[in-house]
Design a protein around this motif. Structure first.
Motif, PDB file in Angstrom:
ATOM      1  N   LEU A 140       1.734   7.258  -6.789  1.00  0.00           N
ATOM      2  CA  LEU A 140       0.677   8.062  -6.859  1.00  0.00           C
ATOM      3  C   LEU A 140       0.939   9.660  -6.518  1.00  0.00           C
ATOM      4  O   LEU A 140       0.646  11.347  -7.229  1.00  0.00           O
ATOM      5  CB  LEU A 140      -0.652   7.846  -6.337  1.00  0.00           C
ATOM      6  CG  LEU A 140      -1.707   6.356  -7.122  1.00  0.00           C
ATOM      7  CD1 LEU A 140      -2.516   6.656  -6.106  1.00  0.00           C
ATOM      8  CD2 LEU A 140      -1.733   6.767  -8.115  1.00  0.00           C
TER       9      LEU A 140
ATOM     10  N   GLN B 212      -9.068   8.641  -3.226  1.00  0.00           N
ATOM     11  CA  GLN B 212      -9.440   8.550  -3.894  1.00  0.00           C
ATOM     12  C   GLN B 212      -9.413   7.048  -4.776  1.00  0.00           C
ATOM     13  O   GLN B 212     -10.314   6.539  -4.735  1.00  0.00           O
ATOM     14  CB  GLN B 212     -10.567   9.272  -4.977  1.00  0.00           C
ATOM     15  CG  GLN B 212     -11.656   8.600  -6.133  1.00  0.00           C
ATOM     16  CD  GLN B 212     -12.187  10.495  -6.527  1.00  0.00           C
ATOM     17  OE1 GLN B 212     -11.393  11.517  -6.702  1.00  0.00           O
ATOM     18  NE2 GLN B 212     -13.198  10.704  -7.439  1.00  0.00           N
ATOM     19  N   ALA B 213      -8.968   7.469  -5.214  1.00  0.00           N
ATOM     20  CA  ALA B 213      -7.579   6.214  -6.356  1.00  0.00           C
ATOM     21  C   ALA B 213      -8.014   4.968  -5.718  1.00  0.00           C
ATOM     22  O   ALA B 213      -7.839   3.577  -6.163  1.00  0.00           O
ATOM     23  CB  ALA B 213      -6.701   6.525  -7.159  1.00  0.00           C
ATOM     24  N   LEU B 214      -7.634   4.479  -4.223  1.00  0.00           N
ATOM     25  CA  LEU B 214      -6.908   3.673  -3.285  1.00  0.00           C
ATOM     26  C   LEU B 214      -8.766   3.210  -2.618  1.00  0.00           C
ATOM     27  O   LEU B 214      -8.224   1.813  -2.033  1.00  0.00           O
ATOM     28  CB  LEU B 214      -6.047   3.801  -2.401  1.00  0.00           C
ATOM     29  CG  LEU B 214      -4.539   3.722  -3.637  1.00  0.00           C
ATOM     30  CD1 LEU B 214      -3.610   4.492  -2.063  1.00  0.00           C
ATOM     31  CD2 LEU B 214      -4.770   3.187  -4.691  1.00  0.00           C
TER      32      LEU B 214
ATOM     33  N   THR C 181      -4.484   8.129   3.905  1.00  0.00           N
ATOM     34  CA  THR C 181      -3.063   8.361   2.973  1.00  0.00           C
ATOM     35  C   THR C 181      -2.174   9.753   3.711  1.00  0.00           C
ATOM     36  O   THR C 181      -1.243   9.409   3.000  1.00  0.00           O
ATOM     37  CB  THR C 181      -4.619   9.547   1.460  1.00  0.00           C
ATOM     38  OG1 THR C 181      -5.348   8.640   1.579  1.00  0.00           O
ATOM     39  CG2 THR C 181      -3.371   9.467   1.040  1.00  0.00           C
TER      40      THR C 181
ATOM     41  N   TYR D 100      -0.273   7.040   5.147  1.00  0.00           N
ATOM     42  CA  TYR D 100       1.104   6.629   4.601  1.00  0.00           C
ATOM     43  C   TYR D 100       1.965   7.771   4.306  1.00  0.00           C
ATOM     44  O   TYR D 100       2.837   7.189   4.162  1.00  0.00           O
ATOM     45  CB  TYR D 100      -0.330   5.499   3.564  1.00  0.00           C
ATOM     46  CG  TYR D 100      -1.021   4.292   3.658  1.00  0.00           C
ATOM     47  CD1 TYR D 100      -0.027   2.695   4.470  1.00  0.00           C
ATOM     48  CD2 TYR D 100      -1.837   4.124   3.687  1.00  0.00           C
ATOM     49  CE1 TYR D 100      -1.265   2.052   4.508  1.00  0.00           C
ATOM     50  CE2 TYR D 100      -2.858   3.298   3.510  1.00  0.00           C
ATOM     51  CZ  TYR D 100      -2.486   2.229   4.158  1.00  0.00           C
ATOM     52  OH  TYR D 100      -2.810   0.771   4.790  1.00  0.00           O
TER      53      TYR D 100
ATOM     54  N   VAL E  24      -5.533  10.722  -3.870  1.00  0.00           N
ATOM     55  CA  VAL E  24      -4.506   9.341  -3.286  1.00  0.00           C
ATOM     56  C   VAL E  24      -5.958   8.421  -3.081  1.00  0.00           C
ATOM     57  O   VAL E  24      -5.527   7.289  -3.299  1.00  0.00           O
ATOM     58  CB  VAL E  24      -3.128   9.572  -2.644  1.00  0.00           C
ATOM     59  CG1 VAL E  24      -3.268   8.298  -2.249  1.00  0.00           C
ATOM     60  CG2 VAL E  24      -2.184  10.476  -3.394  1.00  0.00           C
TER      61      VAL E  24
ATOM     62  N   ARG F 119       0.500  -1.158  -0.218  1.00  0.00           N
ATOM     63  CA  ARG F 119      -0.229   0.394  -0.048  1.00  0.00           C
ATOM     64  C   ARG F 119       0.999   1.244   0.141  1.00  0.00           C
ATOM     65  O   ARG F 119       0.092   2.091  -0.956  1.00  0.00           O
ATOM     66  CB  ARG F 119      -1.040  -0.265   1.264  1.00  0.00           C
ATOM     67  CG  ARG F 119      -2.197   1.083   1.138  1.00  0.00           C
ATOM     68  CD  ARG F 119      -2.669   1.111  -0.273  1.00  0.00           C
ATOM     69  NE  ARG F 119      -3.718   0.303   0.518  1.00  0.00           N
ATOM     70  CZ  ARG F 119      -5.080   0.402  -0.287  1.00  0.00           C
ATOM     71  NH1 ARG F 119      -4.578   0.527  -1.935  1.00  0.00           N
ATOM     72  NH2 ARG F 119      -6.168   0.140  -0.529  1.00  0.00           N
ATOM     73  N   GLU F 120       2.031   1.128   0.716  1.00  0.00           N
ATOM     74  CA  GLU F 120       2.588   1.972   0.658  1.00  0.00           C
ATOM     75  C   GLU F 120       2.862   2.559  -0.129  1.00  0.00           C
ATOM     76  O   GLU F 120       3.882   3.809  -0.804  1.00  0.00           O
ATOM     77  CB  GLU F 120       3.806   1.999   2.038  1.00  0.00           C
ATOM     78  CG  GLU F 120       3.513   2.084   3.126  1.00  0.00           C
ATOM     79  CD  GLU F 120       4.731   1.708   3.807  1.00  0.00           C
ATOM     80  OE1 GLU F 120       4.117   2.471   5.276  1.00  0.00           O
ATOM     81  OE2 GLU F 120       5.406   1.327   4.096  1.00  0.00           O
TER      82      GLU F 120
ATOM     83  N   ILE G 292      -8.820   5.068   0.047  1.00  0.00           N
ATOM     84  CA  ILE G 292      -9.221   5.427   1.225  1.00  0.00           C
ATOM     85  C   ILE G 292      -9.755   6.472   1.685  1.00  0.00           C
ATOM     86  O   ILE G 292      -9.512   7.280   1.185  1.00  0.00           O
ATOM     87  CB  ILE G 292      -7.719   5.179   2.011  1.00  0.00           C
ATOM     88  CG1 ILE G 292      -6.753   5.272   1.104  1.00  0.00           C
ATOM     89  CG2 ILE G 292      -6.873   3.448   1.448  1.00  0.00           C
ATOM     90  CD1 ILE G 292      -5.243   5.165   1.454  1.00  0.00           C
TER      91      ILE G 292
ATOM     92  N   GLU H 262       1.962   2.268  -3.370  1.00  0.00           N
ATOM     93  CA  GLU H 262       1.089   2.701  -4.373  1.00  0.00           C
ATOM     94  C   GLU H 262       1.207   3.633  -4.012  1.00  0.00           C
ATOM     95  O   GLU H 262       0.680   5.214  -4.666  1.00  0.00           O
ATOM     96  CB  GLU H 262      -0.193   1.949  -3.980  1.00  0.00           C
ATOM     97  CG  GLU H 262      -0.786   0.531  -4.322  1.00  0.00           C
ATOM     98  CD  GLU H 262      -1.470  -0.222  -4.217  1.00  0.00           C
ATOM     99  OE1 GLU H 262      -2.261  -0.967  -4.869  1.00  0.00           O
ATOM    100  OE2 GLU H 262      -2.446   0.034  -3.027  1.00  0.00           O
ATOM    101  N   VAL H 263       0.930   4.204  -2.352  1.00  0.00           N
ATOM    102  CA  VAL H 263       0.633   5.397  -2.268  1.00  0.00           C
ATOM    103  C   VAL H 263       2.307   6.213  -3.001  1.00  0.00           C
ATOM    104  O   VAL H 263       1.828   7.601  -3.144  1.00  0.00           O
ATOM    105  CB  VAL H 263       0.417   5.773  -1.329  1.00  0.00           C
ATOM    106  CG1 VAL H 263       1.121   7.196  -0.572  1.00  0.00           C
ATOM    107  CG2 VAL H 263      -0.467   5.277  -0.531  1.00  0.00           C
TER     108      VAL H 263
END
Length: 215
Positions: free
Chosen positions: A163, A175-177, A184, A187, A173, A156-157, A179, A159-160
């Motif tokens: 982005l 919205q995309a994931l 966010t 992270y 970020v 997950r980190e 969370i 991915e963040v």
């Protein structure tokens, strides 16, 4: 006779930078401004009178804006002018935007006057004036990825990180994931801690250097 332009808001720095220009380019005529708005007005008057600056020394931190905007002005209105940044800032947040805007050199005020003069004199031999720390920072962006010291990010980190490196805001970020913004932010804080950085730009540069994201 060469025509110089100096954009610097500190009176003392104006004096010694004029001295540097005079030492390197004897007989040069220097137009001095202490604010962005004033510099734009003076540049307009010079161009209307048929004069184009050959070289401009530009500070970045100004009372009414940033010298980067004036670099863009010169690139559009006087593209032959050599724009050289002279500043105290040597971090990514200042160096790379200035170079992308069109700066042909980047010098630090912390250097002795003689050293500044020596590096400016290199222009005569078509050598771009760069302070050593700035040159190292620029070269580091083209170094092969250092994968040996990659921090242990969770999926997950990672991915963040990818982005925010693309310019996504925290809300985007999240919205995309799928969370929350608060999650966010947690992270992002963890990513910064593991990369040992304190900003989005630094995180992106470190991640690229380590081969964690595509260049």
């Amino acid at each position: 006779m060469k025509l110089g332009f100096l954009l610097e808001d500190h009176g003392g720095a104006q004096d010694w930078l004029q001295g540097v220009l005079t030492e390197v380019f004897p007989g040069i005529s220097v137009t001095v401004s202490g604010r962005l708005g004033e510099a734009r007005d003076k540049l307009s008057h010079l161009l209307q009178a048929g004069f184009t600056p050959d070289i401009a020394l530009i500070d970045l931190s100004l009372p009414d804006g940033t010298g980067i905007d004036f670099i863009r002005d010169l690139r559009e209105q006087a593209p032959e002018c050599l724009c050289i940044v002279v500043t105290i800032h040597d971090d990514d947040r200042h160096v790379f935007p200035a170079l992308r805007a069109g700066a042909r050199g980047y010098l630090l005020k912390q250097q002795p006057q003689a050293e500044l003069a020596r590096r400016l004199a290199g222009l005569i031999e078509d050598e771009p004036p760069l302070s050593p720390s700035v040159a190292r920072r620029v070269l580091a962006t083209f170094a092969p990825p250092d994968t040996s010291s990659q921090p242990d990010l969770t999926p997950r980190e990672q991915e963040v990180l990818e982005l925010i490196a693309k310019g996504f805001t925290l809300a985007q970020v999240g919205q995309a994931l799928g969370i929350t913004r608060h999650t966010t932010a947690g992270y992002v804080k963890s990513v910064y801690r593991k990369l040992e950085v304190s900003s989005r730009a630094e995180a992106t540069r470190e991640a690229m250097r380590m081969g964690m994201i595509d260049r």
